[in-house]
Design an enzyme around this catalytic site. Structure first.
Site, short mmCIF file in Angstrom:
data_model
loop_
_atom_site.label_atom_id
_atom_site.label_comp_id
_atom_site.label_asym_id
_atom_site.label_seq_id
_atom_site.Cartn_x
_atom_site.Cartn_y
_atom_site.Cartn_z
N HIS A 109 45.44 40.82 45.36
CA HIS A 109 45.69 41.69 44.22
C HIS A 109 47.12 41.60 43.71
CE1 HIS A 109 44.85 44.92 41.51
NE2 HIS A 109 45.70 45.74 42.06
N SER A 124 46.82 45.91 37.35
CA SER A 124 45.95 46.80 38.10
C SER A 124 45.55 47.98 37.20
CB SER A 124 46.66 47.25 39.37
OG SER A 124 45.80 47.91 40.26
#
Length: 702
Positions: free
Chosen positions: A675, A560
């Site tokens: 994610h 991320s």
């Protein structure tokens, strides 16, 4: 040690908008077509090559087997949720890869072999409905705690469906709330009314989602009414970087109040009290969060100095104000419950019936205090727990003062401790068996000196008898953003697949994170961000100076925002690493505001609409700074198609540019998992095994 994605708190958003016209000079902008056929054909071809490179390696089968066995072990700690007088738990194993939600009594939970009652089987539900339902939590109606809104995601996206569930009958409520898929936030105003912020579609004012895909219109929805009949109670602005979120606070004394957050920016919000006469803006700091309520005292955590009523609350502190003062509009005179030192930060705050449990980081080591309101003010009592560990609040309830605390260290398997906050003498009630052989391993904490002279702490886990000649294969991770702390944890798969082989692991506590509070984070905001990348490189160079490893034997990984960190380090210091794993990353920092939730992170990174910030982003953007002819280490870039937060577009374009420049790389895009890349345990084990094969190939040799 960190999980697969080292940290990933960038919050959710909607589908990416169409590329603007200024994308014409980007040869790979077509890969931003999220699920378009041309992009997905490219992904399929890339995946085929990477799967062959890693899964055909003779080490892969063993790595996958061990990772899956650890992830699905039935003797893991079933982490508790105290709900409705029972202990609930969400559980995944080989028999339930998507998971089951289950409960038992508190007394039975304390035994070595609890007898669980399954409430919801996601594998069975998915099969029956032809979906891949991924658990995203439950919103419980307080104080009755009989009804819950289950947050279910199809494949792991941040977008969820909300379905009402009866905890007594163990069934979905017939004719109950059933809210279709959206990026949405919800809480119970009462048993027949929901406060919801979601995509309501276009209305007379335009759309109801911000550019970054967050809802900015909150409405009240009555039981039995269609969505179209929901009554608007607050409208933010389409230009808000984040969105609007409802929150209902209740305490064990019967106090209850509804609030709304308006996320004007990622770190700056307005807080509103919901009343019968409408919403009322509260005089709270823009960088503050409501953290609960006890005996009518609302808990507020600050990330900036707050001066009110003659009191100055320092940044990073916890304070309390009476609910009645918020309701009446009286001048607030906050009581400071905890003020951090320069090396401390708040890690967690939870209210019980009559107390507050506060978890803090003290020089990246966990500590816990119990705070208690009284007629003479608040008192604080330290809680005795193992040292040199990360301590988190696993569960608590405002129905009584019971709580569970989780304790873990790099080499210490997670333990669970039961505690009564009224008499805080925790007792260990659960312990996870060791998943790897830690004999001969040690943990040391050192400090590196960054380019501005600041001391940057880091942990290294290594063999006690390690030769200090730079020959030890080592992997390092960090995050460096959004005030997110990176603390010691027991990562069993890393231990089994990496440390048991005689290798080392490093966790770097670089700036941008929250290890030492708001100032540590703010040191690397926007155009000051280069210092974060300097910190990371300084830690590596300190390790090499101590001869604990060397560039040829050194690999790095992050996810991320940590994936952005990896991309920058790949470009700026290709000579320092021989392996770089870039997970679910941001990489095109010139166009990041146009992709998925990117527009919500301008508070952290800056915006290309501001000339000074654009100029800086151009210097660090990994996608923009790849150069032909540079001797980069071969990177492994992985992402997921279902990531509707950062999006897979960054990773795709980065790999495509490397290919165009004739530079070696590996790219893999999993089609599920969102994610976090953990739609089910098989996916997590597969991604772990492929990543470890990569590091073994790069750092240990073929």
């Amino acid at each position: 040690m960190m999980s697969l994605v080292s940290a990933a708190l960038l919050t959710g958003a909607g589908a990416p908008p169409s590329p603007p016209s200024d994308a014409a000079d980007d040869p790979f902008v077509w890969l931003e077509d999220w699920t378009g056929p041309r992009a997905m054909q490219w992904v399929e071809a890339e995946n085929k090559a990477t799967v062959a490179a890693f899964q055909n390696d003779p080490r892969y089968a063993g790595y996958y087997r061990d990772a899956l066995a650890i992830a699905s072990a039935k003797d893991r700690i079933a982490m508790p949720m105290l709900i409705h007088g029972r202990v609930y738990n969400f559980w995944r194993d080989a028999d339930h890869p998507l998971g089951i939600w289950r409960h038992t009594s508190e007394a039975d939970y304390a035994t070595d072999a609890p007898h669980w009652t399954t409430v919801l089987d996601l594998d069975a539900l998915s099969k029956a409905e032809g979906r891949k339902w991924v658990w995203k939590g439950a919103t419980i109606l307080d104080p009755e705690e009989r009804l819950a809104l289950l947050n279910l995601s199809d494949g792991g996206e941040d977008a969820v469906t909300l379905r009402e569930f009866d905890l007594e009958t163990g069934q979905f409520v017939k004719g109950g709330f059933d809210i279709p898929t959206s990026k949405q936030n919800v809480d119970w105003l009462d048993k027949d009314t929901l406060l919801i912020a979601r995509d309501w579609g276009a209305d007379q004012h335009g759309g109801t989602m911000t550019k970054s895909g967050y809802p900015f219109v909150a409405k009240a929805l009555k039981r039995g009414a269609p969505l179209a009949a929901a009554q608007e109670i607050y409208r933010g602005d389409a230009g808000d970087q984040v969105g609007t979120y409802p929150m209902v606070l209740a305490d064990g004394s019967g106090n209850r109040a509804a609030f709304l957050y308006r996320g004007v920016t990622f770190f700056g919000n307005e807080t509103y009290l919901v009343t019968d006469d409408g919403v009322k803006k509260l005089p709270l700091p823009t960088r503050s969060q409501l953290q609960g309520m006890v005996e009518g005292q609302v808990l507020i955590q600050t990330s900036e100095i707050w001066a009110s009523g003659g009191v100055s609350v320092p940044a990073g502190a916890l304070a309390a104000v009476p609910l009645k003062a918020l309701q009446s509009g009286a001048v607030l005179k906050p009581q400071i419950l905890f003020a951090p030192t320069a090396r401390q930060s708040i890690d967690g705050v939870t209210a019980t019936k009559g107390h507050v449990i506060l978890a803090i980081n003290d020089n990246v080591r966990g500590r816990v205090q119990v705070l208690t309101p009284g007629t003479a003010g608040w008192t604080s009592k330290p809680v005795a727990l193992p040292d040199n560990a990360t301590i988190s609040i696993a569960s608590a309830t405002d129905k009584d003062d019971k709580a569970y605390l989780a304790v873990a260290g790099f080499l210490a398997p997670t333990t669970l401790w039961a505690m009564d906050a009224g008499d805080p003498k925790p007792v260990q009630v659960k312990a996870m068996p060791a998943r790897f052989d830690a004999a001969g391993l040690v943990v040391e904490q050192f400090e590196a000196t960054s380019t501005d002279g600041t001391r940057i702490p880091y942990f290294i886990v290594h063999r006690k008898d390690m030769k200090k000649d730079g020959s030890t294969p080592t992997i390092m991770t960090a995050y460096g953003g959004f005030e997110v702390p990176m603390t010691p944890s027991y990562a069993a798969i890393t231990g089994k697949l990496w440390l048991e082989r005689g290798n080392s692991f490093v966790l770097a506590n670089i700036r941008g994170g929250g290890e030492f509070g708001p100032a540590w984070h703010e040191a690397g905001l926007k155009t000051k961000r280069q210092i974060i990348y300097d910190d990371f490189a300084a830690v590596a160079q300190d390790i090499f100076t101590r001869k604990l490893s060397s560039p040829k034997k050194f690999g790095i990984y992050g996810g991320s925002n940590g994936g952005l960190l990896m991309g920058v380090e790949f470009n700026q210091h290709p000579d320092l690493w021989n392996g770089v794993v870039i997970q679910v990353p941001l990489l095109d920092m010139i166009r990041y505001e146009q992709i998925a939730a990117g527009a919500s992170w301008v508070d952290e990174y800056g915006s290309v609409s501001v000339p000074e910030e654009k100029a800086f982003l151009e210097t660090i953007s990994p996608y923009a700074n790849i150069r032909k002819g540079v001797a980069y280490p071969t990177p492994y870039i992985w992402t997921t198609t279902k990531d509707d937060r950062v999006g897979p577009q960054h990773a795709r374009k980065f790999a495509a540019r490397l290919k165009d420049y004739g530079l070696p790389y590996h790219f893999y895009e999993d089609t599920a998992g969102g994610h976090s890349g953990d739609a089910d345990i098989e996916q997590g084990a597969r991604l772990q095994a492929m990543q470890m094969v990569y590091f073994s190939q790069r750092l240990e040799g073929e």
